[in-house]
Design an enzyme around this catalytic site. Structure first.
Site, PDB file in Angstrom:
ATOM      1  N   ASP A  85       0.820  -1.201   0.000  1.00 42.07           N
ATOM      2  CA  ASP A  85       0.000   0.000   0.000  1.00 42.07           C
ATOM      3  C   ASP A  85       0.858   1.257   0.000  1.00 42.07           C
ATOM      4  OD1 ASP A  85      -2.614   1.465   0.555  1.00 42.07           O
ATOM      5  OD2 ASP A  85      -1.457   2.029   2.341  1.00 42.07           O
TER       6      ASP A  85
ATOM      7  N   GLU B 197       1.321  -0.006  -4.976  1.00 38.28           N
ATOM      8  CA  GLU B 197       0.496   1.186  -5.193  1.00 38.28           C
ATOM      9  C   GLU B 197       1.391   2.386  -4.994  1.00 38.28           C
ATOM     10  OE1 GLU B 197      -3.370   3.642  -3.481  1.00 38.28           O
ATOM     11  OE2 GLU B 197      -1.995   2.607  -2.142  1.00 38.28           O
TER      12      GLU B 197
END
Length: 643
Positions: free
Chosen positions: A295, A330
């Site tokens: 993330d 990401e």
């Protein structure tokens, strides 16, 4: 019965699987348990242990804590801030915690399970007790069709066991990989999981660690990979005790939008780096996950070389060599250096492509405020470029509404490294009313939008419930109270207030994020999958994914990087070619508006960079499209060879 199901007559060969950690609680082969804690800020450390069968233990501190039967064992101080205790009479199920300087009692930051929550006692587990099948080796990245899901809202029960009952449906649809939103323990019963504070302990509301392993194994038996979303850029604001005894965990020089930045590059950073590198290995080793989605790596600030993301990825590749494991990133800034290195043996498989979602959103809805500002000018042309090149923009600071302050074009990416999607947790959850894409865009647009997502060289990702057109929203929810709950509510309105009007025009107060009703409203209603709309939608997805398996997957390794091209036909239509080795090409013709386009002006075949297609064969069409008329919201795919 599926040949991979556990009910087959011949039981599969099994093995135990445990990750050897330098910290936490380890059950020893000779008996007893070794407990280790890195506490460089503490003067003294003791291990608190509760009598067998003493549960629950929801509060480690407070007026009643001293009378709950706990016993304390002094920890031996080791070099560099480490403390250790060996207990011969401890074992699986032992409940324990650490006392710092004779006062504060804290859970183990490397706890394998905290059954009473992040403020309760940790529990010793022996991972060798679970029997893993030996035959699963994963699947190639070329076959990835990802399905992002939140365990707590995927079913009414919100458990691993209930989710397991849906695996056959997902496999039958054509899904090949599940991506679970973060599981690391966080405070309260419900939340997205991105504010976890015990990175090694699966959140107890979803089930036990063995139930999670059973879910992963059940997925493997159906040919499904399972990825895990992990957060290595911050800890959540509630339940993180590290600052009391290991302030070196946190950076004194870097900042983070969600909390204190982690110390990956200054004095005493090596144990911090290893804490997270070992965490990645732990999930892949001990739970046999097939990949990790890291993330928001743009929020991981590390000035050292290699930085912690590169070191983690390289360590994973070195450590796990007997099966396929995938790493997906990401990065809000569209940093692409790790992807470009893939052609030269790099270790990162892919990265989420927000640009594809954002420009598709503008094309379908016409909405161009907030971070959609970057995509409001010539959105169909930008969509063509996103399909041909991947990322649209790179770098640049952001405005308070998250739009870029300048638009710098990104270079062409390796399309197999792009993960494209129409929806995900952020894109629905960042809206005050949690609308999914099918609630925002006109119904007539969804077939072609879905097909453009699934039928391209990029890897597609679905958001749970998308395959049967769920009408349930996915809202932001977090089980916080008091000042923290108020701050979250105010912060959401401040950061995403530009999405406060619901897609159907309703204007009003959005659901409060910290109320259970908001969480409950986000749960799928699986009855929708069985109604006429749901069945038709699932059949369409299955058909698209069958076409993908036939035409795109076998050619995935033969794409010619940077050779793809597109031509606009007016401002709402385009023709695009994905080019492969041996002169193969897949041509896509697209028309994206409510009216038909008659006698389209196609790119002239005599141009050297747009040769004619020999042996052309149309293999899929959405809407109505022929040589003289392109119908509203239509697209057609054909294969051929270029001269």
């Amino acid at each position: 019965m599926n040949a991979r199901d556990p009910g087959t007559a011949e039981a599969p060969a099994t093995r135990s699987q445990a990750h050897a950690m330098p910290f936490g609680a380890t059950v020893l082969a000779e008996g007893g348990v070794r407990f280790r804690l890195w506490a460089p800020g503490a003067q003294t450390v003791e291990l608190a242990v509760w009598p067998a069968g003493h549960a629950p233990i929801p509060a480690l501190n407070g007026p009643d804590a001293a009378s709950d039967g706990r016993a304390f064992h002094p920890a031996m101080m080791e070099p560099d801030g480490w403390y250790q205790v060996l207990l011969n009479d401890a074992g699986t199920g032992t409940r324990y915690a650490w006392r710092i300087d004779g006062g504060l009692v804290v859970p183990d930051p490397a706890s394998r399970f905290n059954p009473d929550g992040v403020h309760g006692a940790s529990c010793v587990l022996d991972p060798r007790g679970f029997a893993w099948d030996t035959g699963w080796k994963g699947r190639p990245w070329a076959e990835a069709v990802i399905y992002e899901l939140h365990v707590g809202t995927f079913t009414a029960e919100g458990t691993y066991a209930a989710a397991e009952a849906k695996l056959d449906d997902l496999a039958a649809t054509g899904i090949t990989a599940l991506e679970l939103m973060p599981l690391s323990a966080f405070p309260g019963d419900f939340g997205w999981g991105y504010d976890g504070v015990l990175p090694y302990a699966p959140h107890p509301s979803y089930g036990t660690p063995d139930e999670l392993k059973h879910f992963v194994q059940a997925a493997h038996r159906r040919g499904l990979m399972v990825f895990l979303d992990v957060v290595y850029n911050h800890f959540g604001p509630d339940g993180n005790y590290l600052g009391a005894y290991a302030p070196q965990f946190f950076s004194k020089v870097h900042t983070n939008p969600w909390g204190m930045s982690l110390n990956f590059d200054r004095e005493d950073s090596e144990p911090v780096r290893q804490f997270f590198i070992q965490n990645a290995l732990f999930w892949l080793d001990e739970y046999c996950f097939d990949g990790l989605r890291l993330d928001a790596i743009h929020a991981i600030v590390d000035d050292s070389s290699p930085d912690v993301v590169d070191q983690m990825a390289q360590t994973i590749r070195q450590h796990i060599a007997n099966r396929r494991v995938h790493i997906v990133l990401e990065n809000e800034n569209n940093g692409h250096e790790r992807l470009q290195n893939r052609a030269a043996g790099g270790v990162i498989d892919a990265q989420w492509n927000d640009d594809f979602h954002h420009v598709m959103h503008v094309v379908l809805t016409g909405e161009s405020n907030g971070y959609y500002q970057d995509y409001g000018r010539d959105p169909v042309g930008l969509l063509a470029r996103a399909l041909a090149q991947g990322f649209l923009w790179e770098g640049s600071p952001r405005t308070p509404q998250h739009a870029r302050t300048s638009l710098r074009e990104a270079p062409a990416q390796m399309l197999g490294s792009m993960v494209n999607f129409l929806d995900n947790h952020d894109q629905s959850g960042n809206r005050a009313f949690g609308e999914r894409m099918n609630a925002q865009a006109p119904e007539a647009t969804m077939p072609v939008a879905t097909a453009l997502t699934l039928l391209s060289p990029a890897k597609p990702m679905l958001f749970f419930g998308q395959e049967f057109a769920t009408t349930r929203p996915f809202l932001y929810f977090a089980d916080w109270t008091g000042d923290l709950a108020r701050a979250v509510h105010e912060g959401r309105l401040r950061d995403f207030g530009h999405f406060a009007q619901r897609a159907d025009g309703y204007v009003g107060d959005p659901p409060p994020p910290c109320e259970r009703g908001t969480f409950e409203a986000s749960k799928l209603d699986w009855r929708e999958s069985a109604n006429e709309v749901g069945q038709d939608c699932r059949a369409f997805f299955s058909r698209l994914l069958a076409v993908r398996r036939e035409w795109f997957v076998p050619r995935a390794g033969h794409l010619r990087h940077g050779a793809h091209a597109w031509r606009m036909v007016g401002d709402r239509s385009f023709v695009l070619r994905w080019r492969y080795e041996d002169c193969e090409a897949i041509e896509l013709q697209v028309h994206l508006e409510d009216r038909s386009l008659h006698y389209p002006r196609l790119p002239p075949a005599e141009e050297s960079d747009w040769p004619a297609l020999r042996d052309a064969r149309t293999f899929f069409t959405v809407g109505t499209m022929d040589e003289t008329c392109w119908g509203p919201w239509s697209a057609s795919w054909r294969w051929g060879r270029e001269d």
